[in-house]
Design an enzyme around this catalytic site. Structure first.
Site, PDB file in Angstrom:
ATOM      1  N   LEU A  43      11.475 -29.618  11.809  1.00 25.08           N
ATOM      2  CA  LEU A  43      12.542 -30.113  12.538  1.00 25.08           C
ATOM      3  C   LEU A  43      12.188 -30.400  14.194  1.00 25.08           C
ATOM      4  O   LEU A  43      13.182 -31.253  14.663  1.00 25.08           O
ATOM      5  CB  LEU A  43      13.560 -29.022  12.827  1.00 25.08           C
ATOM      6  CG  LEU A  43      14.441 -28.798  11.331  1.00 25.08           C
ATOM      7  CD1 LEU A  43      15.788 -28.260  12.094  1.00 25.08           C
ATOM      8  CD2 LEU A  43      14.761 -29.672  10.966  1.00 25.08           C
ATOM      9  N   ASP A  44      10.388 -31.039  14.838  1.00 25.93           N
ATOM     10  CA  ASP A  44      10.404 -31.073  15.486  1.00 25.93           C
ATOM     11  C   ASP A  44       8.667 -31.604  15.496  1.00 25.93           C
ATOM     12  O   ASP A  44       7.566 -30.782  16.386  1.00 25.93           O
ATOM     13  CB  ASP A  44      10.371 -30.128  16.693  1.00 25.93           C
ATOM     14  CG  ASP A  44      10.110 -30.534  18.029  1.00 25.93           C
ATOM     15  OD1 ASP A  44      10.157 -31.712  18.214  1.00 25.93           O
ATOM     16  OD2 ASP A  44       9.627 -29.971  19.249  1.00 25.93           O
ATOM     17  N   LEU A  45       8.100 -31.538  14.277  1.00 27.62           N
ATOM     18  CA  LEU A  45       6.813 -31.595  13.920  1.00 27.62           C
ATOM     19  C   LEU A  45       6.391 -33.407  14.524  1.00 27.62           C
ATOM     20  O   LEU A  45       6.687 -34.166  14.269  1.00 27.62           O
ATOM     21  CB  LEU A  45       6.519 -32.320  12.395  1.00 27.62           C
ATOM     22  CG  LEU A  45       4.906 -32.286  11.979  1.00 27.62           C
ATOM     23  CD1 LEU A  45       3.898 -31.133  12.730  1.00 27.62           C
ATOM     24  CD2 LEU A  45       5.094 -32.448   9.861  1.00 27.62           C
TER      25      LEU A  45
END
Length: 85
Positions: A43-45
Site C-alpha cells: 500500500l505504499d510502493l
C-alpha cells in the site's frame, strides 16, 4: 542503495538488463506477499521503498501502511503511523 534517491544522471547509468532485474525482482516480491497463506498488501510502493543490495537485488521496505488479510472479513492493520503520509 535506495532506488528512489537516484537522479536522472545516475539512473541512466543502469543498463537495461539491470533495470529489468530490479523490476522483475520487485514484482516477484509483491507476488510472494500477495500469494502467501496470509496475503500482505504493501500500500505504499514507490521507488524510495525499494532498496537495492550490493548485487542490485531489490528488497521491499517500509511496511508501515501494509495490511495483512486474515480471512474473508478479517484484516490486520498497524496502529502506528509509519510510512509516508
Amino acid at each position: 542503495m535506495v532506488l528512489g534517491t537516484m537522479t536522472g544522471d545516475e539512473s541512466s547509468g543502469l543498463d537495461w538488463n539491470t533495470r529489468y532485474r530490479i523490476i522483475r525482482g520487485t514484482c516477484e516480491g509483491l507476488k510472494y506477499l500477495h500469494q502467501a497463506e496470509r496475503p500482505t498488501y504493501h500500500l505504499d510502493l514507490k521507488p524510495g521503498n525499494i532498496l537495492l543490495d550490493v548485487n542490485m537485488m531489490p528488497k521491499l521496505a517500509d511496511f508501515g501502511l501494509s495490511r495483512i488479510f486474515l480471512g474473508q472479513n478479517h484484516i490486520w492493520t498497524t496502529h502506528h503511523n509509519f510510512g509516508t503520509l
